[in-house]
Design a protein around this motif. Structure first.
Motif, PDB file in Angstrom:
ATOM      1  N   VAL A   1       0.841  -1.200   0.000  1.00  0.00           N
ATOM      2  CA  VAL A   1       0.000   0.000   0.000  1.00  0.00           C
ATOM      3  C   VAL A   1       0.875   1.248   0.000  1.00  0.00           C
ATOM      4  O   VAL A   1       1.675   1.462   0.918  1.00  0.00           O
ATOM      5  N   LEU A   2       0.725   2.043  -1.045  1.00  0.00           N
ATOM      6  CA  LEU A   2       1.368   3.354  -1.104  1.00  0.00           C
ATOM      7  C   LEU A   2       0.469   4.364  -0.407  1.00  0.00           C
ATOM      8  O   LEU A   2      -0.690   4.545  -0.789  1.00  0.00           O
ATOM      9  N   LEU A   3       0.990   5.004   0.632  1.00  0.00           N
ATOM     10  CA  LEU A   3       0.258   6.076   1.308  1.00  0.00           C
ATOM     11  C   LEU A   3       0.877   7.413   0.918  1.00  0.00           C
ATOM     12  O   LEU A   3       2.093   7.506   0.741  1.00  0.00           O
ATOM     13  N   PRO A   4       0.073   8.460   0.798  1.00  0.00           N
ATOM     14  CA  PRO A   4       0.619   9.734   0.334  1.00  0.00           C
ATOM     15  C   PRO A   4       1.673  10.312   1.263  1.00  0.00           C
ATOM     16  O   PRO A   4       2.555  11.029   0.816  1.00  0.00           O
ATOM     17  N   TYR A   5       1.578  10.037   2.551  1.00  0.00           N
ATOM     18  CA  TYR A   5       2.481  10.520   3.595  1.00  0.00           C
ATOM     19  C   TYR A   5       2.355  12.017   3.833  1.00  0.00           C
ATOM     20  O   TYR A   5       2.261  12.475   4.959  1.00  0.00           O
ATOM     21  N   THR A   6       2.350  12.811   2.765  1.00  0.00           N
ATOM     22  CA  THR A   6       2.192  14.252   2.916  1.00  0.00           C
ATOM     23  C   THR A   6       1.361  14.805   1.767  1.00  0.00           C
ATOM     24  O   THR A   6       0.990  14.069   0.840  1.00  0.00           O
ATOM     25  N   VAL A   7       1.063  16.082   1.833  1.00  0.00           N
ATOM     26  CA  VAL A   7       0.273  16.746   0.792  1.00  0.00           C
ATOM     27  C   VAL A   7       1.013  16.631  -0.546  1.00  0.00           C
ATOM     28  O   VAL A   7       2.204  16.921  -0.626  1.00  0.00           O
ATOM     29  N   GLY A   8       0.304  16.156  -1.562  1.00  0.00           N
ATOM     30  CA  GLY A   8       0.901  15.976  -2.879  1.00  0.00           C
ATOM     31  C   GLY A   8       1.430  14.584  -3.143  1.00  0.00           C
ATOM     32  O   GLY A   8       1.863  14.281  -4.254  1.00  0.00           O
ATOM     33  N   GLY A   9       1.388  13.700  -2.144  1.00  0.00           N
ATOM     34  CA  GLY A   9       1.912  12.349  -2.308  1.00  0.00           C
ATOM     35  C   GLY A   9       1.088  11.485  -3.237  1.00  0.00           C
ATOM     36  O   GLY A   9       1.592  10.499  -3.786  1.00  0.00           O
ATOM     37  N   THR A  10      -0.182  11.814  -3.403  1.00  0.00           N
ATOM     38  CA  THR A  10      -1.054  11.178  -4.386  1.00  0.00           C
ATOM     39  C   THR A  10      -1.908  12.276  -5.011  1.00  0.00           C
ATOM     40  O   THR A  10      -1.980  13.398  -4.484  1.00  0.00           O
ATOM     41  N   ALA A  11      -2.562  11.936  -6.105  1.00  0.00           N
ATOM     42  CA  ALA A  11      -3.409  12.925  -6.776  1.00  0.00           C
ATOM     43  C   ALA A  11      -4.546  13.389  -5.872  1.00  0.00           C
ATOM     44  O   ALA A  11      -5.020  14.530  -5.983  1.00  0.00           O
ATOM     45  N   GLU A  12      -4.990  12.513  -4.972  1.00  0.00           N
ATOM     46  CA  GLU A  12      -6.123  12.837  -4.098  1.00  0.00           C
ATOM     47  C   GLU A  12      -5.713  13.710  -2.899  1.00  0.00           C
ATOM     48  O   GLU A  12      -6.543  14.382  -2.298  1.00  0.00           O
ATOM     49  N   ALA A  13      -4.437  13.677  -2.544  1.00  0.00           N
ATOM     50  CA  ALA A  13      -3.957  14.385  -1.348  1.00  0.00           C
ATOM     51  C   ALA A  13      -3.550  15.819  -1.696  1.00  0.00           C
ATOM     52  O   ALA A  13      -2.397  16.213  -1.547  1.00  0.00           O
TER      53      ALA A  13
ATOM     54  N   ASP B   1      -4.570  18.638  -0.283  1.00  0.00           N
ATOM     55  CA  ASP B   1      -4.403  19.481   0.895  1.00  0.00           C
ATOM     56  C   ASP B   1      -4.409  18.574   2.114  1.00  0.00           C
ATOM     57  O   ASP B   1      -4.430  17.341   1.987  1.00  0.00           O
ATOM     58  N   LEU B   2      -4.397  19.147   3.310  1.00  0.00           N
ATOM     59  CA  LEU B   2      -4.349  18.327   4.514  1.00  0.00           C
ATOM     60  C   LEU B   2      -5.575  17.432   4.662  1.00  0.00           C
ATOM     61  O   LEU B   2      -5.473  16.283   5.096  1.00  0.00           O
ATOM     62  N   PHE B   3      -6.733  17.942   4.288  1.00  0.00           N
ATOM     63  CA  PHE B   3      -7.954  17.131   4.379  1.00  0.00           C
ATOM     64  C   PHE B   3      -7.876  15.959   3.400  1.00  0.00           C
ATOM     65  O   PHE B   3      -8.201  14.819   3.745  1.00  0.00           O
ATOM     66  N   GLY B   4      -7.430  16.227   2.190  1.00  0.00           N
ATOM     67  CA  GLY B   4      -7.270  15.171   1.199  1.00  0.00           C
ATOM     68  C   GLY B   4      -6.226  14.151   1.602  1.00  0.00           C
ATOM     69  O   GLY B   4      -6.354  12.958   1.307  1.00  0.00           O
ATOM     70  N   LEU B   5      -5.180  14.611   2.303  1.00  0.00           N
ATOM     71  CA  LEU B   5      -4.139  13.702   2.778  1.00  0.00           C
ATOM     72  C   LEU B   5      -4.725  12.618   3.669  1.00  0.00           C
ATOM     73  O   LEU B   5      -4.472  11.424   3.475  1.00  0.00           O
ATOM     74  N   PHE B   6      -5.546  13.011   4.635  1.00  0.00           N
ATOM     75  CA  PHE B   6      -6.105  12.024   5.559  1.00  0.00           C
ATOM     76  C   PHE B   6      -7.276  11.260   4.948  1.00  0.00           C
ATOM     77  O   PHE B   6      -7.457  10.069   5.226  1.00  0.00           O
ATOM     78  N   ASP B   7      -8.069  11.922   4.123  1.00  0.00           N
ATOM     79  CA  ASP B   7      -9.126  11.203   3.400  1.00  0.00           C
ATOM     80  C   ASP B   7      -8.529  10.039   2.623  1.00  0.00           C
ATOM     81  O   ASP B   7      -9.002   8.895   2.712  1.00  0.00           O
ATOM     82  N   ASP B   8      -7.485  10.328   1.845  1.00  0.00           N
ATOM     83  CA  ASP B   8      -6.891   9.318   0.974  1.00  0.00           C
ATOM     84  C   ASP B   8      -6.147   8.258   1.775  1.00  0.00           C
ATOM     85  O   ASP B   8      -6.190   7.067   1.438  1.00  0.00           O
ATOM     86  N   THR B   9      -5.465   8.671   2.842  1.00  0.00           N
ATOM     87  CA  THR B   9      -4.741   7.709   3.676  1.00  0.00           C
ATOM     88  C   THR B   9      -5.683   6.671   4.270  1.00  0.00           C
ATOM     89  O   THR B   9      -5.435   5.456   4.192  1.00  0.00           O
ATOM     90  N   VAL B  10      -6.778   7.126   4.851  1.00  0.00           N
ATOM     91  CA  VAL B  10      -7.735   6.199   5.472  1.00  0.00           C
ATOM     92  C   VAL B  10      -8.337   5.272   4.415  1.00  0.00           C
ATOM     93  O   VAL B  10      -8.439   4.051   4.632  1.00  0.00           O
ATOM     94  N   GLN B  11      -8.709   5.812   3.270  1.00  0.00           N
ATOM     95  CA  GLN B  11      -9.327   4.989   2.233  1.00  0.00           C
ATOM     96  C   GLN B  11      -8.357   3.964   1.664  1.00  0.00           C
ATOM     97  O   GLN B  11      -8.736   2.821   1.391  1.00  0.00           O
ATOM     98  N   ARG B  12      -7.090   4.329   1.492  1.00  0.00           N
ATOM     99  CA  ARG B  12      -6.099   3.379   0.974  1.00  0.00           C
ATOM    100  C   ARG B  12      -5.828   2.263   1.978  1.00  0.00           C
ATOM    101  O   ARG B  12      -5.627   1.099   1.590  1.00  0.00           O
ATOM    102  N   LEU B  13      -5.815   2.586   3.251  1.00  0.00           N
ATOM    103  CA  LEU B  13      -5.633   1.562   4.269  1.00  0.00           C
ATOM    104  C   LEU B  13      -6.820   0.600   4.304  1.00  0.00           C
ATOM    105  O   LEU B  13      -6.646  -0.619   4.409  1.00  0.00           O
ATOM    106  N   LEU B  14      -8.017   1.137   4.216  1.00  0.00           N
ATOM    107  CA  LEU B  14      -9.208   0.282   4.231  1.00  0.00           C
ATOM    108  C   LEU B  14      -9.247  -0.612   2.985  1.00  0.00           C
ATOM    109  O   LEU B  14      -9.606  -1.786   3.081  1.00  0.00           O
TER     110      LEU B  14
END
Length: 298
Positions: free
Chosen positions: A267-279, A281-294
């Motif tokens: 699983v690739l996690l964005p780690y920080t803002v800009g780490g994935t297309a979905e991340a 901003d800060l809200f997108g960072l955690f949105d995407d992190t949680v969804q990728r883990l699930l």
């Protein structure tokens, strides 16, 4: 013209020394937080991006030029930037942003740090004497840092102090609602054992209740070796993990090797803002992190 001249002088004297507060953030997460708080009152520069290892950055002339213009440096601290930021600060010639001055801010000073070693031995690898510096991946820390950062911005730019406090209040309200949602969504992750490439996700694991059972690096900052990866593979029999996690800047070879041998999702996690297309901003960072883990858990 002569009657207007004194009025013009008074007007100019009442203006701050800068049109915007120039913020030099060492990493994307704190750059994003500064924008959330400062809005149009700040000009924010991020010295690194999500595809660069923040431990290993070259103190290039472009960084010196940006630091020379900065009113405020926002660093992670806890020695994350120890290999390059002191050089940038020294060679910038900007007295206002040196360590110990109001123009220098370290996020790590405002949170409870994890993994603070009782002793430091270089034989243990890239150990941070001040604790694990990847503190932004616990959103509760982001809230604490945001409050302190808003206060520092207000101190440096008193004319816009009310705007910074209002910016933080607005951000905090949205952030607390988002945290409640993330924690509810991430409930299935509690207790899930994971392997990680580097100790980048300690605060994330502490927040969500993930259980780190191994690191692909044999020692912090030391690239994975075939012998160490083989030992992790053998440990799957007695201490099985469910996923292998890495950041956008980690090489994918080691995690893909483990995944290929075990069938575990890498699983690739964005780690920080800009780490994935979905991340974005800060809200997108955690949105995407949680969804990728699930998704990895499924």
């Amino acid at each position: 013209m002569s009657k207007l001249f004194p009025t013009l002088l008074l007007t100019l004297a009442s203006l701050p020394a800068w049109a915007n507060l120039n913020v030099f953030a060492t990493v994307p997460e704190w750059a994003s937080l500064a924008r959330e708080i400062g809005g149009d009152k700040v000009r924010v520069y991020s010295a690194t991006n999500a595809f660069q290892d923040p431990h290993r950055i070259e103190a290039k002339p472009s960084l010196l030029a940006q630091a020379r213009q900065a009113n405020l440096v926002v660093a992670a601290g806890a020695d994350l930037e120890i290999g390059w930021l002191p050089l940038v600060l020294r060679d910038s010639g900007n007295a206002a942003i040196q360590a110990g001055r109001p123009g220098y801010f370290e996020a790590a000073n405002f949170v409870s740090r994890l993994e603070v070693p009782t002793s430091v031995d270089r034989a243990q690898g890239d150990i941070h004497a001040a604790g694990n510096p990847h503190l932004h991946l616990d959103p509760r820390n982001v809230l604490k840092v945001g409050e302190a950062l808003a206060g520092r911005m207000a101190e440096l730019d008193a004319a816009n102090a009310a705007a910074y406090q209002a910016g933080y209040k607005s951000f905090a309200g949205k952030w607390q609602a988002a945290m409640a949602r993330w924690e509810k969504e991430a409930a299935p992750l509690r207790g899930v054992p994971v392997l990680v490439h580097h100790a980048s996700f300690l605060y994330l694991a502490n927040w969500l209740g993930l259980k780190e059972v191994g690191t692909l690096e044999p020692k912090p900052g030391i690239e994975p070796t075939s012998g160490h990866l083989s030992s992790l593979l053998a440990r799957q029999q007695t201490l099985p993990a469910k996923m292998v996690l890495r950041t956008a800047y980690n090489p994918d070879g080691p995690s893909q090797w483990i995944a290929g041998k075990t069938g575990l999702p890498a699983v690739l996690l964005p780690y920080t803002v800009g780490g994935t297309a979905e991340a974005k901003d800060l809200f997108g960072l955690f949105d995407d992190t949680v969804q990728r883990l699930l998704k990895g858990l499924r």
